[in-house]
Design an enzyme around this catalytic site. Structure first.
Site, mmCIF file in Angstrom:
data_model
loop_
_atom_site.group_PDB
_atom_site.id
_atom_site.type_symbol
_atom_site.label_atom_id
_atom_site.label_comp_id
_atom_site.label_asym_id
_atom_site.label_seq_id
_atom_site.Cartn_x
_atom_site.Cartn_y
_atom_site.Cartn_z
ATOM 1 N N CYS A 423 0.807 -1.207 0.000
ATOM 2 C CA CYS A 423 0.000 0.000 0.000
ATOM 3 C C CYS A 423 0.847 1.267 0.000
ATOM 4 C CB CYS A 423 -0.971 0.001 1.160
ATOM 5 S SG CYS A 423 -0.193 -0.181 2.753
ATOM 6 N N HIS A 467 -1.982 0.723 7.131
ATOM 7 C CA HIS A 467 -2.326 1.018 5.752
ATOM 8 C C HIS A 467 -1.896 2.442 5.422
ATOM 9 C CE1 HIS A 467 -4.315 0.223 2.056
ATOM 10 N NE2 HIS A 467 -5.280 1.120 2.213
ATOM 11 N N ASP A 483 -8.025 5.777 -2.329
ATOM 12 C CA ASP A 483 -7.167 4.668 -1.903
ATOM 13 C C ASP A 483 -6.706 3.906 -3.129
ATOM 14 O OD1 ASP A 483 -5.830 2.645 -0.726
ATOM 15 O OD2 ASP A 483 -7.469 2.041 0.631
#
Lengths: 682, 306
Positions: A423, A467, A483
């Site tokens: 991520c 994250h 995202d």
């Protein structure tokens, strides 16, 4: 026997000594990992010497040996630890004093000292561990120490250690109610001094600098980051974005926070800063509280966007995130309200516009030109963002926990060559692409998701939920969350990390024993959730029973509770109990204890007294019974049976004081009489 | 055995009218193996009671009338020179009987009193250097007039202590007194009485009395009574261990008469005034020999349940 002390001739009872040695091992065991090896050797040596002394094979150590021991300890401990004024060397000193005292038990008082030291060492374990298993272990050790203490008062001929142990268990079980009362009511006072706790405990969790590879290493840990308890049903999994840090500075390789973060803060009870008007909440809000594990940092996690908390220890920073005034050094608990729909900074000043579009001019030139090319092709910023996300989705990007190592121009390498990342790679490259095209953007670090525990009604967020995502500023809309990971691996956001990396078997690869690797076993998951909720209640109600918590709990039941009142109530209760005990003891001394049999008969007498016919002093049972039968003829048969039974039990056999008579029959008769008396009341 | 006891009591009751409690006390005293002192005014039936007891129990009986000029030899017996055999022959006195009625014992001088009392204690007499055993069983029933009466030598405490019990008879109730006047003369009835109990049976009863159970709780009660008499300020002095033993053995006898194999507090209370009355003295009373008030105080101040 040479186990008698040569000094005093005192010999510690065998029972006590055995339990003392057991307790000593049990008490020191949890500290073993913290103690240098030579102290452990000294412990064994002292214990062995003491056993030999008891068996009469060796004698007590001569004075010079003891002096050597003491001095080597005094010199060795400072040498073994870098910091002297810390917890570990203090405990090492305590332990060594504790074991050395074993070799010096000449008097009964020395044995007392050893036992008291054992209690003290046992308590120090709480400085390091507060979980339920350790607490239970502590109880077990306390029982052992108490057994040794009881054994000290028994004669040498007492050879049943288990019996002594049972006495100790009963003794401590009896003290549990008092313990609970004191736990709940005793005023919690801030410590008079503080020791530097938990030095050297590894800092886990997100850090304030993000460079490729940071989070993927975090993903190998199943340690608890925090738990969140919602008053209502929690938001859906995909909406659980726990905002923690906002990284706005990029140096070509890693992302970091703005340096002037704390210049302007929004705090309860102070005038709100100008920028606080830039925030407006829309739609539904959630009330929840978070219990955060210590991470030695000062940022806190919250669902976007939090409402300013009432507690002055927590503030809101310019980028609308929550922070603590002081670093979180122990487990804390804070209550929050968050609105998942919001609008922040609909207008951006030139200063911020510059800050959030700034990138080093020479870094990652290929990505910069790619961004410019794509931006020209797109019609609007929104269209550009969609193009970039589409690129992540349709081109061969792979979401993996094992990304290849990247070199100097990491974003170029990632976007154009390796295309394998975690991520942080996606968020970082996404924000870079935005900024290269002149759109304000920033990286947000935090946790996403978490495991909902239905029995405890809380969401447990672990380190592998860490994250990174992006926030992009759009004209009039303000900062909007994007995202990029969800474009590549939507299951990461919807179902969590394990689902996202299911294909490559890298989830918690480094910890094969982690219970989280076996989620497919349903019963194991169930068990884990149950244990988790027990531990959660333990943490929030026992370990986390802080002065504030105590006050709020007690305020529920008592009006206007404060610390002074609590203290005075405690003192009043304390002295009342003492006074009652004193009265009881004095009365007991002046009056013989009533035997159960007599007590039962006296109960009968009181019953009859209530009916109006009291027994006179010195009146024998039969005489009284005869008088009662005249007084209440309707109860004559019952009275007669009670009196006869009492006389039979009390007087018909010699020596019934030693063997307690079975008073069940009498009790039944008295009860029958009571019932009859109630039904025939005139 | 109970049947036997009941018949004995009834039999005595035919002569001594309306005095069942006193009869029981007297019997209790005798089956507990103790001597009995009956104290009352003249003409209350003291002598009749002791006569009746002797007859019903089938014991050899003699009566010594104590007067101020009674000599020890009149009680114990004397050796007289026999011309025919040219030697002294011992003529046993009235004491060599199983039941002695020492009438008006406090009218004799202390010297004669002690001659009897020594015999009571030792159950043997030493006359002219020769020790002679007294018959068995050996009971003394002494009667005395209240000390305020003229011409009495009060028994000292040490000698009173030799008597297991001291009882009074008291005036009869009107019904009994009427029967006394209307009915046959008591003396005539007395002469017709047949023994109810043989001496073996009496020994059995005495043995049974010792077998009566006294539980710890009861002994606690007796101890509390004794203790109270020793510490309470109204008592000049407390009960001796002999007094405590007397109390317990009388209570056992009373329980046996009541057909019980164990003692209950009521037994102790029933015998208590008779057993302790002559052993205690009120602190305020310097010459008196016990009083019923003290016994009542013990009974009402000391609780049965400790």
């Amino acid at each position: 026997m040479s186990s008698l002390s040569p000094v005093t001739g005192y010999e510690i009872p065998r029972n006590s000594l055995a339990w003392m040695l057991f307790a000593q091992v049990a008490v020191i065991a949890p500290h073993l990992v913290r103690l240098p090896w030579w102290i452990i050797m000294v412990c064994f040596a002292c214990g062995f010497w003491r056993v030999m002394v008891y068996q009469g094979r060796w004698s007590y150590p001569p004075r010079w040996v003891k002096v050597c021991f003491v001095f080597s300890g005094l010199i060795g401990i400072p040498l073994g630890y870098s910091k002297i004024y810390a917890l570990e060397p203090a405990i090492a000193l305590l332990v060594i004093a504790f074991v050395l005292k074993l070799l010096e038990m000449h008097h009964k008082r020395d044995a007392y000292i050893v036992i008291l030291l054992a209690y003290f060492v046992a308590i120090t374990e709480f400085l390091f561990f507060q979980s339920i298993p350790y607490t239970l272990y502590m109880f077990a050790t306390v029982v052992m120490i108490t057994t040794a203490l009881i054994g000290l008062h028994q004669t040498k001929s007492h050879m049943k250690p288990l019996q002594t142990f049972r006495t100790a268990v009963v003794l401590l079980a009896q003290s549990i109610p008092l313990m609970l009362v004191l736990f709940v009511l005793f005023p919690r006072i801030a410590p008079l001094w503080s020791v530097p706790l938990q030095t050297g405990v590894a800092k886990t969790g997100v850090t304030d600098v993000m460079s490729p590879g940071d989070i993927s290493s975090l993903a190998q840990s199943d340690a608890l980051a925090f738990t969140a308890t919602f008053e209502t049903d929690p938001p859906p999994y995909g909406a659980l974005y726990w905002r923690g840090l906002v990284l706005s500075e990029f140096d070509g390789k890693s992302w970091s926070q703005a340096p002037d973060l704390r210049r302007s803060i929004w705090r309860q009870g102070e005038a709100p800063p100008e920028w606080s008007n830039n925030l407006s909440y829309i739609g539904k809000s959630y009330n929840y509280s978070i219990i955060m594990e210590p991470n030695q940092q000062s940022w806190l996690f919250s669902l976007a966007m939090p409402v300013l908390p009432a507690n002055r220890d927590y503030v809101i920073l310019r980028d609308f995130r929550l922070a603590a005034v002081k670093p979180v050094r122990q487990r804390i608990r804070y209550a929050l309200r968050s609105s998942l729909e919001y609008r922040i900074d609909p207008q951006l000043t030139n200063f911020y516009r510059y800050r959030y579009t700034r990138i080093p001019a020479q870094s990652n030139p290929q990505s910069q030109s790619l961004a410019k090319k794509m931006y020209r092709e797109a019609s609007s910023p929104q269209g550009y963002i969609n193009d970039v996300l589409r690129m992540y989705h349709f081109e061969e990007f792979v979401y993996t926990l094992k990304p290849p190592l990247l070199g100097g121009e990491s974003i170029d390498e990632f976007l154009l060559q390796s295309r394998r990342g975690f991520c942080e790679h996606f968020a970082g490259s996404f924000v870079f692409l935005m900024r290269a095209a002149g759109i304000p953007a920033r990286v947000v670090l935090g946790y996403q998701g978490g495991e909902y525990n239905p029995s405890g009604k809380y969401v447990a967020v672990r380190q592998f939920d860490a994250h990174a995502w992006a926030e992009v500023w759009l004209e009039d809309k303000g900062w909007v969350r994007f995202d990029p990971t969800s474009a590549v691996a939507p299951e990461r956001v919807e179902r969590g990390l394990e689902a996202a990396v299911a294909g490559e078997n890298t989830f918690l690869e480094g910890s094969p024993l982690s219970i989280f690797r076996y989620r497919q076993l349903l019963w194991l998951t169930e068990l884990r959730l149950q244990l988790g909720s027990i531990a959660y209640y333990w943490d929030s109600w026992v370990v986390g029973y802080t002065p504030d918590r105590q006050m709020s709990l007690l305020s529920k039941y008592f009006d206007r509770m404060n610390r002074q009142r609590l203290g005075s109530i405690m003192l009043a209760v304390f002295f009342t109990v003492l006074g009652l005990l004193a009265v009881f003891i004095l009365r007991k001394r002046s009056r013989a204890v009533v035997a159960p049999l007599d007590a039962e008969f006296l109960k009968f007498c009181r019953l009859m007294q209530k009916r109006g016919c009291a027994r006179k002093t010195g009146e024998g049972p039969f005489d009284y019974g005869a008088r009662l039968a005249l007084y209440t003829p309707e109860l004559a048969t019952e009275i007669d049976s009670v009196v006869s039974e009492y006389v039979r039990l009390n007087y018909s056999c010699a020596g019934n004081n030693s063997a307690q008579p079975n008073i069940k029959s009498l009790r039944q008769m008295v009860r029958a009489l009571k019932i009859r008396a109630l039904t025939t009341r005139v | 055995m109970q049947d036997l006891i009941k018949r004995t009591i009834d039999q005595i009751g035919t002569v001594v009218l309306g005095k069942e409690h006193q009869i029981r006390l007297a019997l209790t005293c005798l089956i507990s193996g103790g001597h009995l002192l009956i104290e009352d005014l003249p003409g209350m039936g003291k002598t009749t009671l002791s006569h009746t007891l002797a007859r019903v129990l089938g014991l050899s009986f003699n009566r010594i009338q104590f007067t101020s000029d009674l000599l020890p030899a009149d009680i114990l017996g004397i050796s007289i020179y026999e011309k025919s055999s040219s030697s002294f022959t011992f003529h046993p006195g009235p004491i060599f009987n199983q039941l002695i009625l020492a009438d008006e014992i406090n009218r004799a001088t202390p010297k004669s009193q002690s001659a009897l009392l020594e015999a009571m204690e030792e159950r043997q007499v030493t006359i002219e250097g020769e020790t002679r055993a007294l018959p068995s069983p050996f009971f003394v029933i002494a009667t005395q007039n209240p000390n305020s009466q003229a011409g009495t030598f009060p028994l000292p405490e040490s000698q009173l202590d030799r008597f297991l019990m001291r009882i009074g008879l008291g005036y009869p109730d009107p019904a009994s007194e009427r029967m006394l006047m209307v009915g046959e003369e008591r003396r005539a009835v007395l002469t017709r009485l047949q023994p109810v109990i043989t001496q073996t049976q009496l020994a059995e009863i005495q043995h049974a009395s010792k077998q009566v159970v006294a539980s710890d709780a009861l002994i606690d009660y007796v101890q509390r009574l004794v203790h109270y008499s020793r510490v309470a300020s109204e008592f000049a002095y407390g009960l001796s261990p002999r007094g405590a033993l007397a109390l317990l053995s009388c209570a056992k006898g009373w329980a046996l008469l009541d057909d019980r194999s164990h003692v209950i507090p009521e037994d102790v209370q029933a015998v208590l005034p008779s057993v302790i009355g002559h052993r205690l003295r009120e602190a305020a009373d310097f010459v008196g020999q016990g009083s019923g008030a003290l016994a009542q105080r013990l009974l009402t101040r000391v609780d049965v349940i400790g």
